[in-house]
Write an enzyme that holds these catalytic residues in place. Sequence first.
Site, PDB file in Angstrom:
ATOM      1  N   ARG A  56     -12.028   9.370  11.814  1.00  0.00           N
ATOM      2  CA  ARG A  56     -11.824   8.485  12.968  1.00  0.00           C
ATOM      3  C   ARG A  56     -10.543   7.674  12.805  1.00  0.00           C
ATOM      4  NH1 ARG A  56     -14.506   3.393  14.932  1.00  0.00           N
ATOM      5  NH2 ARG A  56     -14.235   3.438  17.191  1.00  0.00           N
ATOM      6  N   LYS A  80       5.494  -7.354 -13.934  1.00  0.00           N
ATOM      7  CA  LYS A  80       5.407  -5.928 -14.275  1.00  0.00           C
ATOM      8  C   LYS A  80       6.331  -5.126 -13.385  1.00  0.00           C
ATOM      9  CE  LYS A  80       0.698  -6.043 -16.052  1.00  0.00           C
ATOM     10  NZ  LYS A  80       0.119  -7.309 -15.516  1.00  0.00           N
TER      11      LYS A  80
END
Length: 896
Positions: free
Chosen positions: A717, A606
């Site tokens: 974080r 693809k």
Amino acid sequence: MSRESREARIYQRFLVEERERYSDEARAQDEDDMREWIEKAEKRKAIMYEEHDKRRKKRKTEAINESPAATFLPEASSSSLTQPPASLSAPVHVEPAPPGGKRPSSPDSAAQTSHSRYAVNSSARSPRLIKRMPMRMTAPDDDATASDTRALDAVSATATIASSPPSAPDLTPPTAVQLATPPLDKEKGADTEPAVVAPTVASASASNVATSTPPDAPSTSAPSPTKKKKRELPPTFLSPPKASSSKSATVAARPTKSAKGAPKPPTKREIQRAEKTKKEAREAAKKAQEERESRMTHQEYIAYLPQKYATRNRKSVLQGCVFLYIHQENKMRTSVQSRRCYDLMWEHGAEIVAEFDPERVTHIISCKPKLVNQTCQACNVKTIHDIPERIKTFIWTWVTGCISANRILTAASDDNYKSFIDRPPIPESKKFNPRRHEERMRRNEHDSAEESSEDEAVADSKQKTGPIPVAGPSTVVAAPEKDDPLAEFYEQARYEAEDAVSGDEDDAEPDVDAGPSSKAKALKGFQCDIVGAHLSIGSECVNEDIVRKLEELMKIHDARRENESDKFRVIGYRKAIAALRRHPTRIQTAEEAGKLQGVGNKTSEKIMEIISTGGLERLKTERNDGVDVMELFRGIYSVGSTVARQWYTLGLRTLDDVRERKAGIRLSAAQEIGLRYYDDLNQRMPRAEAGEIYGMIKQRALDLDPKLDIEIMGSYRRRKETCGDIDILITRDPCDGKTHAGASRCLLHTTSSYHTCLGLLMKLLRVLHQDGILTEDLSVSHGAGTALEAKYMGIGRRDATSKRRRIDILTIPHEQWGGALLYFTGDDIFNRSIRLKASKMGYSLNQRGLYKGVIRDPRDRTVKLDSGELFASRTEREIFDALGVPWQEPWERVRG
DNA sequence: AGGCCGTACTG
DNA sequence: CAGTAC
DNA sequence: GCCT
């Protein structure tokens, strides 16, 4: 004795302190609240179960009558849209009856009553109550749905009122906070629930039994140590399935024994080395054994079983049963799984036959559901109904069920009908009991009375409980109970788990004689092992156009999701895309793409197409408006692929359709909220805003208890520039005898100090609602009121002018800090990867920590026969090390 | 050909 | 238990 | 989908 009394003393002090902070009046109020809360919750739960049961049965019968259909229809929407004509123009909150009116009347009335109750609640509540008494339950418990109003309801209600008055009920439906029954009502809950006073590190190691036990009656009175601690380890909880595998008859010596006998004196290293050589010998033998076994036919293996287990005692759970095992394998070989299944059955006393003999066989065990054809074939009959009724047909999970329950499960006692292959329904109700009795008599001539007289359902609840993992400091290894029949099994499991690590440790230890140190041990090929994977992510990807196209394709598959494999296809796409994103240079050829981890043939083809033609044919042909609509719907919190497709199939196309409840759809409380704040919630917030909200929450938490540990996790974080939500982790070092949990049930009953029962999370939520930081709740875990471990999911905002954001708050036992931090920091792919590695190494990693010695059902790896033992969890680094994953800072863990 | 993370809440 | 979410 |  000493530990208990010390805990009691500490707890007493705690109570005194707490009491000082409360006026008598306030306390009385809280006590009432709590009592009421518990009662209502229990009652409601009972009702819900009942209702649910009814509904499920009804649905089952309906399902049979109705055609399944409901595939993806590309167009033809308009007709179905107009179908329920009345409903479209009707006032919004009057829900149209579903077509056919099959459901009980409850839905409509429920929606209405809860609205009106909402008004009553909010206005009737005195200001004082609203302020300090969110637990109050004023609503009568008359119908299941409406009784959802509870707990935080008052608080969230006040918050909601501010933004939109109840006079517009369609805009402000009640925030149906589902503060479900606290674990209080389950025996189990009370027991596993850590006490307010968690044992200190020292005391934890002192007791090798299970977890901490709540201090019973902290004061004098008659403490009832009796009933509670009965359960430490059920006599014969389950059996070692794994044991069999390692039991190669040839290797007679039981290394476990020696390991047990010689505790610590010799240096660790010595032991390790000794064990290592032993282990290697064992492994070689084991491997040879496996090899031999795999070449046997099913018949041969079955015949070989008695020899294999000649030296071992067999358990008696399945004694008297004669099994025919249905599988899907080549008859000439046996797979590992099948052999393990045979092992397990044999070990627990069952006889196994390779060929169907209607005279002998008592049970037919299918390795998975729906193998009707194979079953018929094996039995040489035309239809499944030709199998004599006296022969039961079960799927494999029934066997493990029996083993863990330590008794023969029957359809009558066990409502897990999934374990039973569909057979004519008649036998169940009528003939079952006598027959069962009769059968039982026949097979249990020896161990008689007790078994046959027992009420199975009751017996079941007694025996179900499994061993509780020892949640102590990870360095402490609790010795198994001397007289525990499973001790040896645990020992074995532990031993085997250590095998997995010792290899790694060897690598780190320079002194070990070179040799086979780096054997096959170094498991690799895991995303989590790649350091610096994040580096190429931040900047705009040079392969962006390719990624875009593939994402499109992924979305299409995601929307379609017709079967299980579509799910994994999507995961596959996601991995490939992630790999592409990480790739620093422009992809030029298919080969180049194919080299990337996670990109295979199909995808590289693809990619090639995209590179050369600039587009993808497949995208054009597969795309339809269904995909867009599904995506739209799935943007609503709590709406997933299934619901989205349902709605689409019903003809809904826009959010307005959903708002108007076209086609009679119903929304859950969470969905309703998700819909209301659709735009807000689908937008990521700037990192700074997340920080601000975190700051506000942290401040209020510290006000409640300055000794809390609070951390923000998730994408924040990981230092992402924008955050999708806010994850906050809270714990508290129990070193001074206090925890962030509330009181457990036994405390509630033995003291009159109900006010202490509110866990920190509950108190915090109360405050946050009062301050308008939290505005709605999506779900609150059972333990929020009392437990050490609890999760809150809801919605809040920085101030009245800013958008609403998803907020999760988590409280956890102190010793699980590392595991929780690791898990909730992510990212997703990193988590999957590191867990996969853990699992391949014989561990199990979850939000609580890294466990070793986990024994899984060979058939269904998600079923744990033994939950193992906590191995590492104090810090993230501890876990990384144990798994041999190179340390990475949170922001280095970005994979997707 | 068989895996693909592991757990908890809702209804 | 299925669906959803983390 | 990809990987072993």
